[in-house]
Design an enzyme around this catalytic site. Structure first.
Site, short mmCIF file in Angstrom:
data_model
loop_
_atom_site.label_atom_id
_atom_site.label_comp_id
_atom_site.label_asym_id
_atom_site.label_seq_id
_atom_site.Cartn_x
_atom_site.Cartn_y
_atom_site.Cartn_z
N PRO B 21 0.83 -1.21 0.00
CA PRO B 21 0.00 0.00 0.00
C PRO B 21 0.87 1.26 0.00
O PRO B 21 2.00 1.25 0.46
CB PRO B 21 -0.78 -0.12 1.31
CG PRO B 21 -0.79 -1.58 1.62
CD PRO B 21 0.51 -2.11 1.11
N ARG B 52 -13.92 -4.50 -1.70
CA ARG B 52 -13.81 -4.87 -0.28
C ARG B 52 -14.62 -3.91 0.58
O ARG B 52 -15.27 -4.31 1.55
CB ARG B 52 -12.33 -4.87 0.12
CG ARG B 52 -12.03 -5.46 1.48
CD ARG B 52 -11.82 -4.42 2.53
NE ARG B 52 -10.75 -3.49 2.16
CZ ARG B 52 -10.72 -2.22 2.52
NH1 ARG B 52 -11.70 -1.70 3.26
NH2 ARG B 52 -9.73 -1.43 2.16
N ARG B 75 -11.26 -10.55 2.03
CA ARG B 75 -10.42 -9.90 1.02
C ARG B 75 -10.34 -10.74 -0.24
O ARG B 75 -10.34 -10.21 -1.36
CB ARG B 75 -9.02 -9.61 1.59
CG ARG B 75 -9.04 -8.44 2.55
CD ARG B 75 -7.66 -7.98 2.95
NE ARG B 75 -6.96 -8.96 3.74
CZ ARG B 75 -5.68 -9.27 3.59
NH1 ARG B 75 -4.97 -8.66 2.68
NH2 ARG B 75 -5.12 -10.18 4.36
N THR B 103 -3.00 -5.12 -4.14
CA THR B 103 -1.60 -5.28 -3.74
C THR B 103 -0.96 -6.49 -4.41
O THR B 103 0.18 -6.44 -4.83
CB THR B 103 -1.45 -5.41 -2.23
OG1 THR B 103 -2.35 -6.43 -1.78
CG2 THR B 103 -1.80 -4.11 -1.53
N ARG B 225 -6.32 29.26 -26.35
CA ARG B 225 -6.44 29.37 -27.79
C ARG B 225 -5.70 30.64 -28.23
O ARG B 225 -5.38 31.50 -27.43
CB ARG B 225 -7.91 29.49 -28.19
CG ARG B 225 -8.64 28.16 -28.16
CD ARG B 225 -10.09 28.35 -28.45
NE ARG B 225 -10.31 28.71 -29.85
CZ ARG B 225 -11.51 29.03 -30.32
NH1 ARG B 225 -12.54 29.08 -29.51
NH2 ARG B 225 -11.65 29.34 -31.59
N HIS B 226 -5.47 30.73 -29.52
CA HIS B 226 -4.91 31.98 -30.05
C HIS B 226 -5.93 33.09 -29.82
O HIS B 226 -7.11 32.83 -29.55
CB HIS B 226 -4.66 31.80 -31.56
CG HIS B 226 -5.88 31.34 -32.29
ND1 HIS B 226 -6.87 32.20 -32.70
CD2 HIS B 226 -6.29 30.10 -32.64
CE1 HIS B 226 -7.83 31.50 -33.29
NE2 HIS B 226 -7.50 30.22 -33.27
N ASN B 232 -11.93 34.29 -37.57
CA ASN B 232 -12.95 34.13 -36.53
C ASN B 232 -14.05 35.17 -36.73
O ASN B 232 -15.23 34.89 -36.62
CB ASN B 232 -12.37 34.32 -35.12
CG ASN B 232 -11.48 33.17 -34.69
OD1 ASN B 232 -10.51 33.38 -33.98
ND2 ASN B 232 -11.80 31.97 -35.11
N ARG B 276 -1.48 32.74 -36.20
CA ARG B 276 -2.26 33.31 -35.12
C ARG B 276 -1.80 32.90 -33.72
O ARG B 276 -1.91 33.69 -32.77
CB ARG B 276 -3.76 33.02 -35.31
CG ARG B 276 -4.13 31.60 -35.63
CD ARG B 276 -5.54 31.61 -36.20
NE ARG B 276 -6.14 30.30 -36.36
CZ ARG B 276 -5.97 29.53 -37.42
NH1 ARG B 276 -5.16 29.93 -38.39
NH2 ARG B 276 -6.59 28.35 -37.49
N GLU B 296 -4.08 23.40 -36.18
CA GLU B 296 -5.51 23.10 -36.08
C GLU B 296 -5.90 21.91 -36.95
O GLU B 296 -5.22 21.56 -37.91
CB GLU B 296 -6.30 24.37 -36.48
CG GLU B 296 -7.82 24.23 -36.47
CD GLU B 296 -8.41 23.87 -35.11
OE1 GLU B 296 -7.91 22.92 -34.48
OE2 GLU B 296 -9.40 24.50 -34.70
N PHE B 318 -22.32 17.96 -43.39
CA PHE B 318 -22.62 18.77 -42.22
C PHE B 318 -23.39 17.97 -41.19
O PHE B 318 -23.11 18.00 -40.00
CB PHE B 318 -23.42 20.00 -42.68
CG PHE B 318 -23.53 21.07 -41.65
CD1 PHE B 318 -24.70 21.25 -40.92
CD2 PHE B 318 -22.46 21.92 -41.39
CE1 PHE B 318 -24.79 22.25 -39.97
CE2 PHE B 318 -22.55 22.92 -40.43
CZ PHE B 318 -23.73 23.09 -39.72
N HIS B 361 -5.19 25.74 -30.94
CA HIS B 361 -6.47 25.99 -31.61
C HIS B 361 -7.59 25.19 -30.96
O HIS B 361 -7.34 24.32 -30.15
CB HIS B 361 -6.35 25.60 -33.09
CG HIS B 361 -5.17 26.23 -33.75
ND1 HIS B 361 -5.27 27.37 -34.51
CD2 HIS B 361 -3.86 25.90 -33.75
CE1 HIS B 361 -4.07 27.71 -34.95
NE2 HIS B 361 -3.20 26.83 -34.51
N TYR B 398 -5.48 12.25 -7.56
CA TYR B 398 -6.51 11.45 -8.20
C TYR B 398 -7.32 12.22 -9.20
O TYR B 398 -8.41 11.83 -9.58
CB TYR B 398 -7.44 10.81 -7.17
CG TYR B 398 -6.74 9.66 -6.50
CD1 TYR B 398 -6.47 9.70 -5.16
CD2 TYR B 398 -6.29 8.58 -7.23
CE1 TYR B 398 -5.80 8.66 -4.55
CE2 TYR B 398 -5.62 7.55 -6.64
CZ TYR B 398 -5.37 7.59 -5.30
OH TYR B 398 -4.70 6.56 -4.71
#
Lengths: 554, 427
Positions: B21, B52, B75, B103, B225-226, B232, B276, B296, B318, B361, B398
């Site tokens: 452990p 367990r 166990r 373990t 991002r740029h 854009n 960019r 990109e 699309f 991008h 975690y």
């Protein structure tokens, strides 16, 4: 008695002894001695590995220099006429069909997959490293040295292997023979002196490689049997600021050792003209003479890699030299001594006369015919090779063939016939051709009209130059790395059907081609190129496909 | 992993963690799952401790004493339950790499698992984490164990002490891996020594290489991002345009924003080869590197078009993209999956590095974020990653902590919701 006639037949005859070669040392032409300032400013940053990154730029000015110093106009012609004479012992090579892995690199050499240059010429911020091989004869050390050199050079780490055996051969004047007790442990004083001279000559070249040629990794290929000897070596190297990484090749399976001896005998310059059984016996005796004094690596303070039975087990200790040992271990996990052949074939003709990348066209009828003939030709070739080997007494089974293509339709459809006949075919997106960017579908004239400046730049550095929005060969090399590693691991024979740009890069890796040669490599559309790996050199064979016309680049 | 398609090689691997452990087994297990999942290789972790806990929620150290037969029985039952679930997952969910996180410290236990795997034709690969650095172990206990569900409501000091005793019980029977015919990796003292035995496949070598590159030094990764680009503004995708005025403003403000977050820590900035991102990073006073792999997603035939134009010209495409945005490949271009394939070296490098800032991008950022935050494939291409925002990722034991730092500069939104037609022009 060992007879070493240096005028034996193969094209790779050992060069004359070191004392004469120092006179024809390669000296970089003087313009190159002044590295342009864009490089002088890119100093290695601390603690950073920049693998896969492009050239470092000065952050404030933000300028992006995409031209390496290799673009100096006179450099190209000078390198092409580089004389064969070199400062180290090396095997001669003059064409791209000869494995160039043993060639000396020029001081300003830039590798195919190299990602950036530093002022010191050393990458990965690891400084100077000497990889010291340890192991009894016929444990695959030289194969390891050659493969590692190929791979590290490919990554842009300036590497050179120094085989002590070559120096021994080079130190014996042509016509005379090596003393009987040369390989014996308790040799006569004169033999001991000879041995020491040989070692000194090798070490001198190693130091010259580091100090004058800005080399980064030297691979010292010798037995290095005693702990005491290794400690002395480490001390001497450390004094010169060179770190050490030991790689020990350990073999406890006799069949591997014998197989090594058999293949070593075929390729090594030592045994040319010998009877096979005699050679194996002699070689094994050399080994047993050394065994009583062999001490395996055990020094806990050293950085070392122990390789058992050609990769069955790997132990990595104390990797203080950073990025490189991990990378080497990854490579070693995938390296095989008995690697399969690699075949390269182009895709068939498509429905578009000049196929555009974006449209991803299908194969035309002619292309489909080509695919069938290609399949027949390759399978027939493999059959005849297999029976030829059988006639020679080699009854090893035929290795299974697998096919890799890109995801583009032309390549997939070319391999369709193989798939129909039950061969395993796999599509890999990394095998896609070099992206043409804004040049997609343009003819040479249209290219020159639309991008005259770019065409000029491209001529100066065809390997690294990128057309607008396009990839360069260099980007391709970086992209293909996982393919290369997997190729090393797979014991099968592999057929790669891809665009000629990809084939050039893969061929360039296997044959250790320079960045000048790679963009010019020829792949005829009526040929299959076969690369046969062997311990010392990879060999090329071109298999003609009959019934198919030669044509322009597809 | 590079297009490693498990259709061709139907391999199933069971990674069996081994170690006392507080040796970082669960951390390693979860990182492997995250890495493989990101590469579209089905991976899942089966933590025996969780099974367990269903029966015995707050055990003391005595529960883990070998001589405690009742504890032993419970166990073993937990291990059986975990393994049963794992094999069911292999069969029903077409799992590729299952990780048994426990373990597994005795040879007999390992043999038992080995036999089960071989019967089911699953390749076993052991990963042992061995550590004798007391400081590291104690730190692990304090960071992780005292907040474990086993010790909820208890005083951390007491919990740490009890845990130390638990470990002592395991130590009595611990047998490190030495069986030469097994496939295993032994990581000793967080990689100061690594033993690799009998690796059978490329996938296994890739996992081993990944493990060798991990480190546990604390560090952060900044993503941005740029700045807003000219394309854009007009709603076009792809291209290699310059920054707009607001984008340039972002570039000017960025150094201050970064300095506030980074402080005096050393930092390196990675950008793509497109203008960019380089223009955005222009004023940052740190070492910069450009990576082609950070470019990109290539929109192929649709490069330079607006979403509206794409919807008009290629309506089927699309719609198909909306159906499965991760797999959909623009004609002559790339898919999100292709981007992940080419980003793999970046991720590997990121694992090795310490503090890094990436200016890239939208699609690329989504993929990198998905790796760290374990975002599944059906969601990652739809994540909102607005312009002019700095995202700070802090990997912890975690999970990863995310902080979004918005620059006070307005920008257009390049975000389009699934199913939303591009023909309705949004302001």
């Amino acid at each position: 008695m060992l007879s070493l006639s240096s005028d034996s037949s193969p094209s790779r005859s050992p060069s004359p002894s070191p004392s004469t070669s120092s006179d024809d040392r390669y000296r970089a032409p003087s313009p190159m001695a002044n590295v342009p300032s864009s490089f002088a400013s890119s100093v290695s940053p601390p603690g950073l590995s920049t693998f896969h990154a492009d050239l470092a730029t000065s952050p404030i000015t933000g300028g992006f220099e995409s031209q390496m110093h290799m673009s100096h106009p006179s450099f190209t012609s000078q390198l092409r006429t580089q004389s064969v004479g070199s400062k180290y012992l090396r095997r001669q090579s003059s064409s791209v069909d000869e494995d160039a892995v043993h060639d000396t690199l020029s001081p300003t050499h830039v590798s195919p997959a190299q990602l950036y240059s530093t002022e010191s010429g050393r990458l990965f911020h690891a400084g100077k490293i000497c990889i010291v091989l340890v192991g009894l004869p016929a444990r695959g050390k030289t194969h390891l040295a050659v493969s590692l050199t190929r791979y590290l050079r490919w990554l842009g780490v300036k590497t050179h292997a120094f085989h002590l055996g070559d120096y021994r051969r080079g130190h014996i004047a042509p016509g005379t023979e090596v003393p009987d007790d040369y390989f014996l442990v308790n040799a006569s004083p004169s033999t001991v002196i000879l041995r020491q001279r040989v070692m000194a000559a090798c070490k001198a070249d190693v130091y010259r490689f580091f100090e004058e040629d800005r080399g980064q990794v030297a691979i010292y290929d010798a037995v290095n049997p005693t702990s005491a000897g290794r400690r002395v070596l480490v001390k001497e190297l450390n004094q010169r600021g060179i770190q050490t990484l030991f790689i020990e090749s350990i073999c406890d399976r006799p069949e591997i050792i014998e197989a090594n001896v058999r293949s070593v005998k075929i390729s090594s310059p030592d045994y040319i003209g010998w009877d096979e059984k005699e050679a194996i016996r002699h070689y094994l005796k050399r080994i047993s003479d050394k065994i009583p004094h062999y001490e395996t690596l055990d020094e806990p303070e050293f950085s070392y890699i122990k390789l058992y039975n050609a990769g069955e087990r790997i132990l990595l200790n104390n990797s203080r030299v950073g990025y490189l040992p991990n990378r080497i271990v990854f490579y070693l996990m995938n390296l095989h001594i008995k690697a399969g052949c690699v075949y390269f074939a182009r895709a068939g003709k498509s429905t578009e006369p000049r196929p555009r990348y974006k449209s991803d066209p299908h194969l035309s009828d002619e292309g489909r015919t080509y695919a069938r003939i290609l399949t027949d030709t390759l399978l027939e070739h493999r059959r005849s090779e297999h029976s030829a080997r059988g006639a020679d007494g080699d009854n090893s089974p035929e290795r299974e063939l697998i096919v890799w293509t890109s995801t583009r339709r032309r390549t997939v459809e070319t391999a369709a016939e193989f798939e129909k006949r039950g061969f395993s075919c796999r599509q890999r997106p990394q095998l896609s051709q070099m992206h043409p960017g804004s040049c997609d579908g343009l003819s040479q004239q249209e290219l020159e009209k639309q991008f005259p400046g770019e065409v000029e730049l491209h001529k100066k550095d065809p390997y690294r130059h990128r057309f607008p929005r396009a990839e360069s060969y260099h980007d391709l090399a970086v992209r293909l790395e996982p393919v290369i590693l997997e190729m090393e691991r797979i014991p099968n024979d592999i057929l790669i059907v891809a665009h000629v740009s990809v084939l050039r890069v893969l061929y360039g890796y296997l044959m250790a081609c320079s960045t000048f040669d790679i963009p010019e490599l020829d792949f005829e559309s009526n040929e299959i190129v076969e690369i046969i790996p062997s311990a010392y050199n990879n060999k090329v064979k071109r298999i003609k496909i009959y019934g198919v016309e030669e044509s322009e680049t597809l | 992993m590079g297009g490693y398609s498990f259709q061709v090689e139907n391999v199933q691997i069971c990674v069996i963690m081994v170690g006392l452990p507080a040796r970082g087994k669960s951390l390693i297990a979860q990182k492997i799952v995250r890495y493989l999942t990101w590469l579209s290789i089905r991976a899942k972790c089966f933590n025996v401790g969780n099974y367990r806990r269903l029966e015995t929620a707050h055990p003391t150290a005595e529960f883990f004493d070998v001589n405690n037969s009742e504890g032993e029985r419970l166990r073993k039952m937990a291990a059986e339950a975990a393994i049963r679930d794992m094999f069911r997952w292999f069969d029903e969910d077409l799992g590729v790499v299952g990780i048994l996180d426990a373990t597994n410290t005795t040879k007999s236990r390992r043999n038992w698992i080995l036999e089960l795997c071989r019967k089911r034709n699953v390749e076993p690969m052991f990963v042992e984490s061995w550590c004798d650095d007391e400081d590291l172990i104690m730190q692990n206990i304090m960071d992780v164990k005292t907040t474990s569900p086993d010790y909820i409501g208890q005083d951390p000091e007491k919990a740490a002490l009890d845990f130390r005793n638990r470990i002592r019980n395991y130590e009595k029977v611990y047998e490190t891996i030495s069986e030469r015919d097994l496939t295993y990796v032994k990581l000793i003292n967080v990689g100061s020594q690594v033993i690799i035995n009998r690796i059978q496949s490329y996938l296994e070598s890739r996992i081993v290489y990944y493990l060798m590159n991990l480190h546990i030094k604390p560090r952060c990764i900044w993503l941005s991002r740029h700045g807003e680009s000219a394309f854009n503004l007009t709603g076009k995708i792809g291209g290699d345009s310059d920054l707009s005025a607001r984008g340039r403003e972002y570039a000017r403000q960025l150094p201050q924003l970064v300095k506030l977050s980074v402080g005096n820590r050393p930092l390196t900035v990675w950008t793509s080869t497109l203008k960019r991102t380089q223009q955005t990073a222009k004023y940052l006073p740190y070492r910069q590197l450009t990576w082609k792999a950070l470019d990109e997603l290539d929109a192929g035939q649709c490069d330079g078009l607006t979403y509206e134009e794409i919807e008009n010209r290629y309506p089927e495409d699309f719609a198909a993209r909306d159906e499965n945005k991760y797999e959909y490949r623009y004609p002559g271009g790339e898919s999100y999956r292709d981007v992940v394939v080419r980003l793999e070296p970046i991720i590997m490098e990121l694992e090795r590095q310490e503090n890094i800032m990436i200016v890239t991008h939208q699609a690329v950022l989504r993929c990198i974020y998905a790796y760290f935050m374990n975002v599944p494939q059906d969601q990652s291409p739809w994540m909102e990653v607005p312009l002019h925002t700095l995202i700070k990722l802090e990997p912890k034991a975690y999970g990863t902590e995310v902080t979004r730092i918005k620059a006070d500069i307005p920008a257009v939104s390049t975000y389009r919701e699934k199913g939303q037609s591009a023909k309705i022009k949004s302001k």
